[in-house]
Design a protein around this motif. Structure first.
Motif, short mmCIF file in Angstrom:
data_model
loop_
_atom_site.label_atom_id
_atom_site.label_comp_id
_atom_site.label_asym_id
_atom_site.label_seq_id
_atom_site.Cartn_x
_atom_site.Cartn_y
_atom_site.Cartn_z
N GLU A 196 -8.22 -5.21 -4.48
CA GLU A 196 -7.54 -5.81 -3.35
C GLU A 196 -7.39 -4.80 -2.20
O GLU A 196 -7.64 -5.12 -1.05
CB GLU A 196 -6.16 -6.26 -3.80
CG GLU A 196 -5.50 -7.26 -2.90
CD GLU A 196 -4.09 -7.55 -3.36
OE1 GLU A 196 -3.34 -8.09 -2.55
OE2 GLU A 196 -3.74 -7.22 -4.52
N ASP A 197 -7.04 -3.57 -2.54
CA ASP A 197 -6.89 -2.53 -1.52
C ASP A 197 -8.21 -2.27 -0.80
O ASP A 197 -8.26 -2.18 0.42
CB ASP A 197 -6.41 -1.22 -2.15
CG ASP A 197 -4.91 -1.18 -2.27
OD1 ASP A 197 -4.28 -2.19 -1.88
OD2 ASP A 197 -4.37 -0.16 -2.73
N ILE A 247 0.89 -1.17 0.00
CA ILE A 247 0.00 0.00 0.00
C ILE A 247 0.92 1.21 0.00
O ILE A 247 1.91 1.24 0.72
CB ILE A 247 -0.88 0.01 1.26
CG1 ILE A 247 -1.75 -1.26 1.30
CG2 ILE A 247 -1.73 1.25 1.33
CD1 ILE A 247 -2.50 -1.44 2.59
N LYS A 268 -1.44 6.28 1.93
CA LYS A 268 -2.65 5.53 2.22
C LYS A 268 -2.46 4.71 3.49
O LYS A 268 -3.39 4.56 4.29
CB LYS A 268 -2.98 4.59 1.07
CG LYS A 268 -3.66 5.24 -0.09
CD LYS A 268 -4.20 4.13 -0.99
CE LYS A 268 -4.74 4.65 -2.27
NZ LYS A 268 -5.29 3.55 -3.07
N GLN A 312 -7.15 6.19 10.51
CA GLN A 312 -8.52 5.68 10.66
C GLN A 312 -8.63 4.76 11.88
O GLN A 312 -9.68 4.65 12.50
CB GLN A 312 -8.92 4.86 9.43
CG GLN A 312 -9.40 5.69 8.27
CD GLN A 312 -9.71 4.81 7.06
OE1 GLN A 312 -9.54 3.59 7.08
NE2 GLN A 312 -10.14 5.43 5.99
N VAL A 352 -4.73 4.77 6.75
CA VAL A 352 -5.33 3.60 7.42
C VAL A 352 -5.02 3.65 8.92
O VAL A 352 -5.89 3.41 9.76
CB VAL A 352 -4.78 2.29 6.80
CG1 VAL A 352 -5.23 1.08 7.61
CG2 VAL A 352 -5.24 2.15 5.37
N ARG A 389 -9.11 -4.68 1.69
CA ARG A 389 -8.30 -4.62 2.91
C ARG A 389 -8.61 -3.38 3.73
O ARG A 389 -7.90 -3.04 4.66
CB ARG A 389 -6.81 -4.62 2.53
CG ARG A 389 -6.34 -5.95 1.98
CD ARG A 389 -5.10 -5.80 1.14
NE ARG A 389 -3.94 -5.44 1.93
CZ ARG A 389 -2.82 -5.00 1.41
NH1 ARG A 389 -2.70 -4.86 0.12
NH2 ARG A 389 -1.80 -4.71 2.19
N GLY A 390 -9.63 -2.66 3.34
CA GLY A 390 -10.02 -1.48 4.11
C GLY A 390 -9.16 -0.27 3.81
O GLY A 390 -9.14 0.68 4.58
N VAL A 391 -8.46 -0.33 2.68
CA VAL A 391 -7.61 0.81 2.32
C VAL A 391 -8.44 1.80 1.51
O VAL A 391 -9.11 1.40 0.55
CB VAL A 391 -6.40 0.34 1.48
CG1 VAL A 391 -5.52 1.51 1.12
CG2 VAL A 391 -5.62 -0.70 2.26
#
Lengths: 491, 636
Positions: free
Chosen positions: B296-297, A379, A383, A390, A387, B300-302
């Motif tokens: 996919e992101d 990722i 981002k 969050q 996360v 995964r909650g992204v």
């Protein structure tokens, strides 16, 4: 403070502050404090202007000198022993705080300082009206054209609480050489750490007792470099080993943890303990079957239970190892308990996670998210930080999370960004005063061609003509999407 | 792409030193000399190590130095400078060392460069000599002033030409390939020919340079170049050389190129990937890189996008509350906290895995935890030991742990902490759990504690009355009298009736201080039990004890003891010298103010004969008290 000593500080101190202190500890972190910095810039510019327009005895000139003195005093009152106004590439800073608007509004001040060879103007203890008057006079005396003349003028006027300095190319080259050495030393420690952790894993898998002393030396070595050059250490986390994820990950988490710990103000002994904890927190995974850990699809309930047991397994492994303290075991046990204690293993009581566990949990999550694995893509850093933000108050401690983001920046070192001209660059230094505007190395041009030599750009710098920033970040992209494999080499 | 200032330059210099050393050995010793053979072996070993880490190494030869990856190496080293001079004299512009160098190849190189330079040049040069000697892993590029007679890629040196030039020629070569292919004719792979003409040692290097050159093209051209190379010619072939070249690109750069090219050609990147010959691990890495990620992101909650501005504002809002919270967390992360957490964690692990090893770990952690005052956690550990005590397999380990828990040091520390903070339940629990040892520590801790802290220990002394009484009993039997007296004081201060028997025992102590303490303690705890003991003490063998007992009865207002007091003054024994006792009895009777005493006092007060001053004093006292009592009656 001597003239030359300050030159070296211009960027180094800024970097130290950038990387070793959380945003909340930045000198002008709060709006109120920032206003004081702005007041100082304004007072100096007004005093310079009035001194040019009126004789020294004119009420307006007298008032502006008094205002300048008051502005400096106000900054001393919030804890500063001295305060420095820096000019770097035509942009005005107070300490490490960039003042983009003032850089344009007070263009004359910037120009006049540079015309006198001054890159840094420091107001020290005992600063009074006579010092303020001397500075305004200096800025209005046309025949002064060098740093030496400026210093002599102030000496002659008895302005003992004012120091001037300039940045020289020599300082830059010395600093760059030091940075290269620190980077090489950091890399050496990193590679040694990988080997050490490989041994530890092997021994642990065989159920043998492993030696902790080499790991402690390694952590000490990382800390030494961290205190000398935080960027050299933090940059190492951009190394993402794809072959042996676990080993790279443990070293990266160690580096992130000690950097965050240092920024939170932990002492050296605690940092050593934290570093060791961050190396060993996931050791329990050696007792989990590899086929479950590496499984690509979703885990069954039984498999998930087995994976979850790695925390207790880790603590079980570490419980009788002769360590300085028992924090590695504690962190191994607690690192998945979460801030809200809804994680695992189930907390015995209402006691919250230990600070070290909170730090390691955050750094673990960040590094894991930003590393590519055979079964999933990485990722991108911004981002990943989103996360984490969050997850504040739930999985992660809100204050520690903010401190991590403040330390790493919104675009952390090693992040690949697209600039507004379409070129691609790698973030190589975070600017504490403006997390959205780091210093970057542009490596790929707007047309997609790789530059022969990376070009360094400080995104805080303001175009003197337009009063706007020269460049800005359009988006952050995964390094691999930009076609860049090893970002560490650019840091 | 090498790291600037990385290990390549250092290792490449090391290899040069070995080669230079071997060249010197070749000059000095005959071919069969072991020294010369050893030097050759060293070069083979060193080159194997360097090429294993960095791949093919390319040295640019200058007059007295070498350049590797734009870094000067060997400057100031006489032997390396001599080697550079020798190669320079032989018109060698580059020296290339590839993986797989053999003894024979090194020996041949040394032989060739050790010869006469002029003769070597005249006989065709070093390159042809090496080729003639079948040297494959070592190559040289000679410097020539002759312009190439060929155009395009074939006319440039792929190992040394500027990257831009190579990129330009590769683009043209690929365009030509495509034109021919689209025209339906057989295409010529010019790049393959150019690379094929090089010695094998230089081929890999040339391909790497070509791959690097491609990166200097703008992206659109790069994509065009690949798509041109992927055009099938009349013989059904692709331009393999370009595919080989891009196989030398870094995986991420190659993945991007494949993705963009596939997009342009309306194909799937994976299908392009299959056209390229790659080592399996690189292939796997590329396959991962080419996977789509968006879904996919999300899974995964992204978030699809990160709101950088908002995060920045959030961070800027970090306020005093955050600072205070962090400061609290930092302050809490002390060694004390670590030891306490350590023990708590081990206890949790031991609960889940009650093994002998876990209990031993608990034992190990106990000492430090107590040292730092982590009594809650120690208490938790004690509870765990109790829970597991029924398991016979764990018995020895539990016994050892309990021994630690019952160690005088730990218990003493518990008492000390309790004397500071009487609400410390955990320390209290530990002392209680330790039984006799706890009582021992408690008694001794009480005696050592400053007076103002002793009262903090009272509740636990009372709750541990039995073991404490046993300890005091032992002190009475064997201890120092002063200590015994203090211990009795302690029992008296508790006000616990259960402890009266022990106090009574003290009345028989040989030391008067102890007896006195016992009397005082009994007086301090008025009640039927203490009254009975004090009455009994009125008949003690020691007159002083009797006197003190009489006094305490009065002071404590034990009205039940009046008859016993009266008996003492009622008896007239001419030979008994107990005036002091009787005086004390009279005072107590006055204090007790009991009408029951009036008849006996009357007898004493109206005794006609009182021989001696002391008897008269007693009579006088009796009269006065009688008066008081009667006056008291009237007043009532």
């Amino acid at each position: 403070m001597t003239d030359t000593s300050h030159d070296d500080r211009l960027e180094t101190a800024e970097e130290m502050a950038t990387l070793a202190a959380p945003a909340t500890r930045a000198p002008f972190a709060t709006p109120k404090r920032l206003e004081k910095a702005r007041d100082l810039a304004r007072a100096l510019a007004v005093a310079q202007n009035n001194a040019a327009l009126y004789p020294a005895s004119h009420p307006l000139a007298v008032q502006s000198v008094q205002d300048l003195t008051a502005a400096v005093t106000a900054i001393f009152e919030i804890g500063f022993e001295d305060v420095t106004i820096n000019v770097y590439k035509a942009t005005l800073f107070i300490e490490n705080q960039v003042l983009p608007e003032e850089s344009v509004t007070y263009r004359k001040l910037v120009v006049d300082l540079l015309a006198r060879g001054i890159s840094a103007l420091t107001f020290g203890p005992g600063f009074g009206e006579s010092d303020a008057a001397a500075v305004t006079e200096l800025l209005n005396t046309p025949d002064i054209a060098s740093i030496e003349q400026s210093a002599a003028f102030l000496r002659h006027r008895g302005a003992a609480s004012v120091a001037v300095a300039e940045t020289t190319d020599l300082d830059d080259s010395v600093r760059e050489e030091e940075e290269r050495e620190n980077k090489a030393q950091g890399r050496e420690t990193y590679d040694r750490g990988i080997e050490l952790m490989r041994d530890v894993e092997t021994q642990a898998k065989l159920g043998k007792v492993f030696e902790v002393e080499p790991l402690q030396h390694m952590v000490s070595s990382l800390l030494d470099t961290l205190f000398k050059d935080p960027a050299a250490i933090l940059g190492l986390t951009a190394i993402k080993g794809h072959d042996d994820y676990t080993l790279n990950h443990s070293i990266n988490v160690c580096i992130l943890s000690i950097s965050l710990g240092a920024s939170l103000g932990l002492d050296a002994e605690s940092l050593k303990s934290l570093g060791l904890s961050a190396l060993l927190y996931d050791l329990g995974k050696v007792r989990i079957p590899g086929d479950i850990l590496g499984k690509e699809g979703p885990l069954t309930a039984d498999e998930w239970q087995i994976v979850k047991s790695h925390t207790t397994e880790g603590a079980d492994l570490l419980k009788r190892i002769q360590l300085v303290d028992q924090m590695p075991m504690v962190v191994a046990y607690e690192h998945h308990q979460r801030h809200d204690l809804q994680g695992y293993p189930k907390a015995a009581g209402p006691q919250e996670q230990h600070l070290f566990s909170k730090i390691v949990a955050l750094c673990d999550a960040y590094d894991a998210m930003t590393t590519r694995r055979p079964f999933r893509r990485e990722i991108r850093p911004d981002k990943a930080l989103a996360v984490l933000m969050q997850g504040r108050n739930k999985a992660y401690d809100p204050s520690v999370t903010k401190a991590l983001v403040a330390m790493l920046g919104i675009y952390p070192m090693g992040a690949v960004v697209t600039l507004d001209d379409g070129s691609k660059a790698i973030v190589f230094r975070v600017n504490k005063d403006d997390l959205l505007r780091p210093r970057v190395k542009r490596v790929i041009g707007a047309d997609g061609s790789w530059l022969k030599e990376p070009e360094t750009v400080d995104l805080r710098l303001v175009n003197p003509e337009t009063g706007t920033f020269d460049h800005g970040i359009v988006e952050c992209i995964p390094a691999t999407d930009a076609g860049i494999d090893d970002v560490w080499q650019y840091l | 792409m090498e790291r600037p200032g990385g290990g390549l330059a250092t290792e490449a210099e090391g290899l040069l030193r070995t080669i230079a050393g071997a060249a010197a050995a070749a000059r000095l010793y005959p071919p069969t000399s072991p020294l010369r053979l050893e030097a050759v072996d060293r070069v083979v070993a060193r080159s194997a190590a360097v090429t294993a880490s960095h791949g093919t190494v390319q040295y640019h030869v200058d007059r007295a130095r070498f350049v590797v990856a734009e870094t000067t190496v060997g400057e100031g080293l006489p032997q390396v400078a001599a080697l550079a001079e020798t190669l320079h004299a032989l018109q060698v512009g580059q020296l290339i060392v590839a993986p797989g160098v053999t003894d024979h190849e090194v020996a041949s190189l040394l032989e060739i460069i050790g010869g006469d330079a002029r003769a070597m040049r005249a006989s065709g040069g070093v390159r042809s000599a090496l080729l003639g000697a079948d040297v494959r892993a070592i190559a040289v590029v000679e410097v020539t002033l002759r312009a190439s007679t060929e155009a395009g890629l074939l006319g440039i040196d792929l190992t040394g030409a500027p990257l831009e030039e190579i990129a330009r020629e590769l683009t043209l070569a690929a365009a030509t390939w495509q034109q021919d292919a689209l025209a339906g004719s057989q295409s010529t792979d010019i790049a393959a020919e150019a690379i094929g003409r090089l010695e094998s040692a230089a081929q890999d290097l040339a391909m790497r340079r070509c791959a690097e050159a491609l990166l200097h093209l703008d992206e659109a051209t790069r994509v065009d170049l690949l798509s041109n190379a992927l055009t099938v010619d009349a013989d059904g072939r692709l331009m393999e050389s370009v595919l080989d070249i891009i196989g030398h690109m870094q995986p991420a750069a190659l993945a991007r190129l494949l993705r963009l090219t596939a997009q342009m050609m309306a194909r799937q990147p994976e299908t392009l990937l299959r056209e390229i010959e790659l080592p399996p691990e690189i292939f796997a890495e590329l396959a991962t890189l080419l996977k789509p990620t968006f879904r996919e992101d999300l899974a995964r909650g992204v978030p699809p996008e990160a709101d950088a501005e908002e995060i920045s504002r959030e961070i800027a809002r970090a306020d005093e509350e955050d600072l205070a919270h962090i400061s609290t967390l930092v302050t809490a992360s002390t060694p004390r906290n670590a030891a306490a957490r350590g023990l708590a964690t081990i206890v949790s692990v031991a609960r889940e895995r009650p093994t002998e090893d876990s209990i031993r770990a608990v034992t190990d952690a106990l000492g430090t935890a107590v040292d730092v005052g982590a009594f809650d956690e120690v208490s938790e550990a004690a509870e765990l030991l109790s829970e597991l005590s029924s398991d016979p397999a764990l018995a020895p380990a539990i016994q050892a742990a309990r021994k630690v828990l019952g160690s005088p040091d730990i218990l003493r520390e518990c008492v000390r902490r309790l004397s500071e903070d009487p609400t410390l339940v955990s320390a209290r629990t530990l002392l209680e759990a330790a039984g006799a040892a706890g009582a021992e520590a408690l008694v001794s801790g009480y005696l050592d504690a400053p007076a103002d802290r002793r009262e903090h220990l009272m509740p636990i002394i009372v709750s541990m009355a039995e073991p404490v009484a046993a300890v005091v009993g032992r002190t009475l039997r064997t201890g120092d009298p002063a200590q015994a007296a203090s211990a009795i004081d302690m029992l008296g201060a508790t006000g616990a009736r259960r402890l009266l028997p022990t106090i009574a025992v003290a009345l028989e102590h040989l030391d008067s201080r102890v007896r006195q303490a016992a009397i005082v303690a009994l007086g301090a705890n008025p009640g039927p039990d203490s009254a009975a003991i004090l009455q009994k003490a009125l008949g003690h063998w020691d007159p002083e004890t009797r006197r003190l007992a009489a006094r305490e009865i009065g002071r404590a207002g034990l009205a039940d003891a009046v008859p016993a007091l009266l008996r003492i003054i009622a008896v007239v024994n001419l030979f008994e010298r107990n005036y002091e006792l009787k005086k004390e009895v009279l005072k107590s009777l006055e204090a007790l103010d009991s009408p029951q005493a009036i008849p006996v006092l009357e007898r004493l007060a109206h005794r006609p004969v009182a021989i001696g001053k002391k008897n008269r004093e007693l009579r006088y006292l009796a009269r006065r008290i009688l008066e008081t009592l009667r006056h008291g009656d009237r007043a009532d």
